[in-house]
Design a protein around this motif. Structure first.
Motif, PDB file in Angstrom:
ATOM      1  N   GLY A   1      44.845  14.303  91.736  1.00 31.98           N
ATOM      2  CA  GLY A   1      45.818  15.338  91.445  1.00 31.98           C
ATOM      3  C   GLY A   1      46.694  15.779  92.591  1.00 31.98           C
ATOM      4  O   GLY A   1      47.459  16.739  92.449  1.00 31.98           O
ATOM      5  N   TYR A   2      46.640  15.085  93.725  1.00 30.29           N
ATOM      6  CA  TYR A   2      47.479  15.479  94.857  1.00 30.29           C
ATOM      7  C   TYR A   2      48.924  15.049  94.620  1.00 30.29           C
ATOM      8  O   TYR A   2      49.192  14.028  93.984  1.00 30.29           O
ATOM      9  CB  TYR A   2      46.957  14.848  96.149  1.00 30.29           C
ATOM     10  CG  TYR A   2      45.637  15.425  96.616  1.00 30.29           C
ATOM     11  CD1 TYR A   2      45.581  16.656  97.256  1.00 30.29           C
ATOM     12  CD2 TYR A   2      44.437  14.739  96.408  1.00 30.29           C
ATOM     13  CE1 TYR A   2      44.373  17.195  97.678  1.00 30.29           C
ATOM     14  CE2 TYR A   2      43.222  15.270  96.825  1.00 30.29           C
ATOM     15  CZ  TYR A   2      43.202  16.496  97.459  1.00 30.29           C
ATOM     16  OH  TYR A   2      41.996  17.034  97.869  1.00 30.29           O
ATOM     17  N   THR A   3      49.858  15.838  95.153  1.00 34.46           N
ATOM     18  CA  THR A   3      51.278  15.503  95.042  1.00 34.46           C
ATOM     19  C   THR A   3      51.627  14.452  96.095  1.00 34.46           C
ATOM     20  O   THR A   3      50.847  14.169  97.006  1.00 34.46           O
ATOM     21  CB  THR A   3      52.148  16.744  95.249  1.00 34.46           C
ATOM     22  OG1 THR A   3      52.003  17.209  96.600  1.00 34.46           O
ATOM     23  CG2 THR A   3      51.748  17.857  94.288  1.00 34.46           C
ATOM     24  N   VAL A   4      52.834  13.900  95.968  1.00 42.16           N
ATOM     25  CA  VAL A   4      53.273  12.853  96.891  1.00 42.16           C
ATOM     26  C   VAL A   4      53.286  13.349  98.330  1.00 42.16           C
ATOM     27  O   VAL A   4      52.805  12.664  99.245  1.00 42.16           O
ATOM     28  CB  VAL A   4      54.666  12.334  96.481  1.00 42.16           C
ATOM     29  CG1 VAL A   4      55.248  11.415  97.564  1.00 42.16           C
ATOM     30  CG2 VAL A   4      54.579  11.584  95.155  1.00 42.16           C
ATOM     31  N   SER A   5      53.826  14.526  98.567  1.00 44.46           N
ATOM     32  CA  SER A   5      53.886  15.041  99.939  1.00 44.46           C
ATOM     33  C   SER A   5      52.494  15.318 100.494  1.00 44.46           C
ATOM     34  O   SER A   5      52.229  15.082 101.679  1.00 44.46           O
ATOM     35  CB  SER A   5      54.738  16.315  99.996  1.00 44.46           C
ATOM     36  OG  SER A   5      54.184  17.340  99.193  1.00 44.46           O
TER      37      SER A   5
END
Length: 238
Positions: free
Chosen positions: A31-35
């Protein structure tokens, strides 16, 4: 020259996948974002390349589709398994986790608007002339976020999708698009802006995060699209 360029790119892609590909897929699944993923990688990787890798992984695993969802689209689901060789070197292998029999979906088209749910089927006029009511049971005045959560619980997230035109809007009206993004919470905005949305309509799985994004934009009058619930065969326009 073309052949050399091909092998140079192939080598670059291979090196990238060994160094960062598996970790990117694993972090995206968590669930981590790209950044966030970029900041967590041991091997320095450009933000754009992380975004492309996350996008491709979402396509490979069915979280993103380029055609309207239906039973046939759901036939194969994938996951990545972490494995170690005899020397302890780790790598990820893509495996199919489930297969489903494809069958045509007979969509019941409906509209969510102003606290009620109205039928929009092609046979609506015929049904009315026969004495059948156009209004369904409605949603009891529930907010969209609750309505979507209940539909996803009924169908399962892997059978629930929503149409997204972020790639189109960002190019047609870039300044307005940036203003619309400010309506989202920081984590939601980071997720949307980190993905390399293609210049076409795409279909994103209605997971918890996307439900929150769609509900927030809808309540601000900045989302118009369609939700697809494959098990109950409902196509609901927002």
């Amino acid at each position: 020259m073309a052949e050399q360029e091909y092998f140079r790119k192939a080598l670059s892609d291979f090196t990238f996948d060994v160094a960062s590909g598996g970790a990117i897929r694993h972090l995206a699944d968590r669930g981590y974002t790209v950044s966030q993923i970029k900041d967590m990688l041991d091997f320095p990787t450009p933000l754009e390349r992380v975004g492309q890798a996350v996008w491709q992984h979402m396509v490979d695993t069915g979280r993103l589709m380029f055609a309207e969802p239906e039973a046939g689209n759901q036939r194969e689901q994938y996951t990545y398994v972490l494995e170690y060789d005899a020397y302890g070197k780790s790598s990820y292998r893509r495996v199919t986790v489930q297969e489903r029999d494809a069958k045509p979906v007979r969509w019941k088209e409906r509209q969510f608007s102003g606290g009620e749910d109205r039928e929009l089927s092609q046979n609506r006029d015929k049904a009315v002339s026969a004495g059948a009511g156009r209004e369904l049971s409605g949603n009891g005045g529930k907010p969209l976020s609750v309505f979507l959560a209940e539909k996803c619980a009924e169908n399962g997230e892997e059978y629930s999708y929503v149409s997204c035109d972020f790639g189109l809007r960002s190019r047609r009206e870039p300044e307005k698009y940036q203003q619309v993004m400010k309506l989202l919470e920081e984590s939601q905005r980071d997720y949307i802006l980190g993905l390399p949305w293609e210049r076409r309509l795409v279909y994103h799985r209605l997971d918890d995060r996307m439900r929150g994004i769609i509900a927030r934009l809808y309540e601000a009058g900045e989302y118009h699209g369609t939700c697809y619930f494959v098990k109950t065969e409902e196509k609901i326009q927002l």
